[in-house]
Write an enzyme that holds these catalytic residues in place. Structure first.
Site, PDB file in Angstrom:
ATOM      1  N   LYS A   8       1.101  -1.317   0.064  1.00 47.40           N
ATOM      2  CA  LYS A   8       0.036   0.087   0.090  1.00 47.40           C
ATOM      3  C   LYS A   8       1.039   1.320  -0.006  1.00 47.40           C
ATOM      4  O   LYS A   8       0.693   2.045  -0.768  1.00 47.40           O
ATOM      5  CB  LYS A   8      -0.876  -0.020   1.197  1.00 47.40           C
ATOM      6  CG  LYS A   8      -1.815  -1.130   1.273  1.00 47.40           C
ATOM      7  CD  LYS A   8      -2.840  -1.160   2.483  1.00 47.40           C
ATOM      8  CE  LYS A   8      -1.993  -1.187   3.909  1.00 47.40           C
ATOM      9  NZ  LYS A   8      -1.277  -2.335   4.231  1.00 47.40           N
ATOM     10  N   ARG A  83      -9.593   1.287   8.873  1.00 48.00           N
ATOM     11  CA  ARG A  83      -9.289  -0.391   9.145  1.00 48.00           C
ATOM     12  C   ARG A  83     -10.291  -0.902   9.545  1.00 48.00           C
ATOM     13  O   ARG A  83     -10.206  -2.109   9.895  1.00 48.00           O
ATOM     14  CB  ARG A  83      -7.943  -0.340   9.825  1.00 48.00           C
ATOM     15  CG  ARG A  83      -6.653  -0.291   8.992  1.00 48.00           C
ATOM     16  CD  ARG A  83      -5.386  -0.359   9.914  1.00 48.00           C
ATOM     17  NE  ARG A  83      -4.425  -1.198   9.548  1.00 48.00           N
ATOM     18  CZ  ARG A  83      -3.079  -0.415   9.013  1.00 48.00           C
ATOM     19  NH1 ARG A  83      -3.177   0.750   9.442  1.00 48.00           N
ATOM     20  NH2 ARG A  83      -2.129  -1.309   8.792  1.00 48.00           N
ATOM     21  N   ARG A 122      11.789  -5.253   4.320  1.00 49.29           N
ATOM     22  CA  ARG A 122      11.515  -3.921   4.042  1.00 49.29           C
ATOM     23  C   ARG A 122      12.472  -2.899   4.857  1.00 49.29           C
ATOM     24  O   ARG A 122      12.843  -3.383   5.733  1.00 49.29           O
ATOM     25  CB  ARG A 122      10.059  -3.591   4.618  1.00 49.29           C
ATOM     26  CG  ARG A 122       9.610  -2.364   4.384  1.00 49.29           C
ATOM     27  CD  ARG A 122       7.992  -1.971   4.754  1.00 49.29           C
ATOM     28  NE  ARG A 122       7.567  -2.233   6.071  1.00 49.29           N
ATOM     29  CZ  ARG A 122       6.287  -2.134   6.386  1.00 49.29           C
ATOM     30  NH1 ARG A 122       5.406  -1.873   5.535  1.00 49.29           N
ATOM     31  NH2 ARG A 122       5.894  -2.523   7.547  1.00 49.29           N
ATOM     32  N   ARG A 155      11.427  -1.036  10.705  1.00 49.22           N
ATOM     33  CA  ARG A 155      10.599  -0.226  11.659  1.00 49.22           C
ATOM     34  C   ARG A 155      10.594  -0.822  12.987  1.00 49.22           C
ATOM     35  O   ARG A 155      11.006  -2.451  12.911  1.00 49.22           O
ATOM     36  CB  ARG A 155       9.291  -0.523  11.182  1.00 49.22           C
ATOM     37  CG  ARG A 155       8.854   0.636   9.943  1.00 49.22           C
ATOM     38  CD  ARG A 155       7.478   0.589   9.481  1.00 49.22           C
ATOM     39  NE  ARG A 155       7.285   1.265   8.388  1.00 49.22           N
ATOM     40  CZ  ARG A 155       6.306   1.545   7.545  1.00 49.22           C
ATOM     41  NH1 ARG A 155       5.440   0.447   7.652  1.00 49.22           N
ATOM     42  NH2 ARG A 155       6.216   2.269   6.685  1.00 49.22           N
ATOM     43  N   ARG A 166      -0.360  -8.866  13.451  1.00 49.13           N
ATOM     44  CA  ARG A 166      -0.764  -7.789  12.872  1.00 49.13           C
ATOM     45  C   ARG A 166      -1.775  -8.416  11.738  1.00 49.13           C
ATOM     46  O   ARG A 166      -2.812  -7.842  10.972  1.00 49.13           O
ATOM     47  CB  ARG A 166       0.078  -7.068  11.851  1.00 49.13           C
ATOM     48  CG  ARG A 166       0.797  -6.012  13.231  1.00 49.13           C
ATOM     49  CD  ARG A 166       1.963  -5.227  12.691  1.00 49.13           C
ATOM     50  NE  ARG A 166       1.196  -4.136  11.902  1.00 49.13           N
ATOM     51  CZ  ARG A 166       2.132  -3.660  10.784  1.00 49.13           C
ATOM     52  NH1 ARG A 166       3.311  -3.964  10.413  1.00 49.13           N
ATOM     53  NH2 ARG A 166       1.430  -2.528  10.072  1.00 49.13           N
TER      54      ARG A 166
END
Ligand code: ADP
Ligand code: AMP
Length: 215
Positions: A8, A83, A122, A155, A166
């Site tokens: 996203k 969400r 990532r 992160r 998650r």
């Protein structure tokens, strides 16, 4: 919309530049808030580090106040908001009061194993937030942002256990939103297992259709 790690943020960043409209990413906003020293920052940090959603009231207030800023008047890309069904209803109500609406809701899909693999690789720019991947979408120079030269970091909310949690939270709390948007006939489903460029091309085709329709 789509599970964490599906792409996203990557796609939002590409399209925001092309269309000249801002991204409203509640995850990025919460990451800024959590750096403060305050009871609110601590609360946000606890939810994020557990892989849970921040409560609706706080999230809705933060997102809607951002959408009142003048740079959103010619359009915006929402990333990671809404969400929950409650967030979606609050968003629709607030926009309607302002004679605005959401043109399209795009659901990016990919299997869980693939999004977990993407999350593991990532890297994000600590200065401008640009998203990279060490194998599928690497920066030109390792550890350095192509856009601003900032340092790339992973992160804080990224351990494999939290990532898996998650995904569960997404299935329980966000999947019902798919039915909400299907009901209003605004949902487009895109296969996000394809390359970053292919997904961007498909999104562009979809959005250009919208722009032509409105012209
Ligand atoms: P989200 O915002 O949905 O959590 P990101 O945009 O941060 O996801 O992407 C997660 C990771 O997957 C990043 O490392 C990104 O570079 C990579 N990625 C995004 N889209 C693709 C794609 N289509 N193919 C391969 N890797 C991708
Ligand atoms: P993201 O960067 O979009 O993956 O979001 C990171 C984290 O921020 C999530 O795991 C949540 O803890 C929080 N968050 C972001 N957006 C929302 C939202 N719309 N509702 C509740 N929590 C959110």
């Amino acid at each position: 919309m789509g599970p964490p790690g599906v792409g996203k943020g990557t796609q939002s960043q590409r399209l925001s530049g092309e269309y000249g409209i801002p991204i409203v990413a509640t995850g990025d906003m919460f990451r800024k808030i959590r750096q403060d020293v305050s009871p609110l920052a601590r609360e946000v940090q606890e939810y994020m580090d557990r892989g849970e959603y921040v409560p609706d009231d706080l999230t809705i207030e933060m997102a809607l106040s951002r959408l009142n800023e003048p740079d959103t008047k010619k359009g915006f890309i929402l990333d990671g908001f809404p969400r929950t069904v409650r967030q979606a209803e609050a968003l629709d109500d607030a926009l309607a009061q302002d004679d605005r609406h959401i043109d399209h809701v795009v659901l990016l899909t990919a299997p869980n194993e693939m999004v977990l693999e993407r999350l593991a690789g990532r890297w994000v720019c600590s200065t401008c937030g640009r998203v990279y991947n060490e194998s599928s979408n690497p920066p030109r120079l390792p550890g350095v942002c192509d856009v601003c030269g900032g340092k790339l970091v992973q992160r804080a909310d990224e351990t494999p256990e939290v990532q898996r949690h998650r995904l569960e939270v997404y299935e329980h709390q966000t999947a019902p939103l798919i039915t909400y948007y299907q009901g209003t006939k605004r949902l487009e489903v895109l296969d996000a297992t394809k390359s970053v460029d292919e997904v961007t091309n498909e999104l562009r085709a979809l959005l250009n259709g919208v722009v032509k329709e409105r012209a």
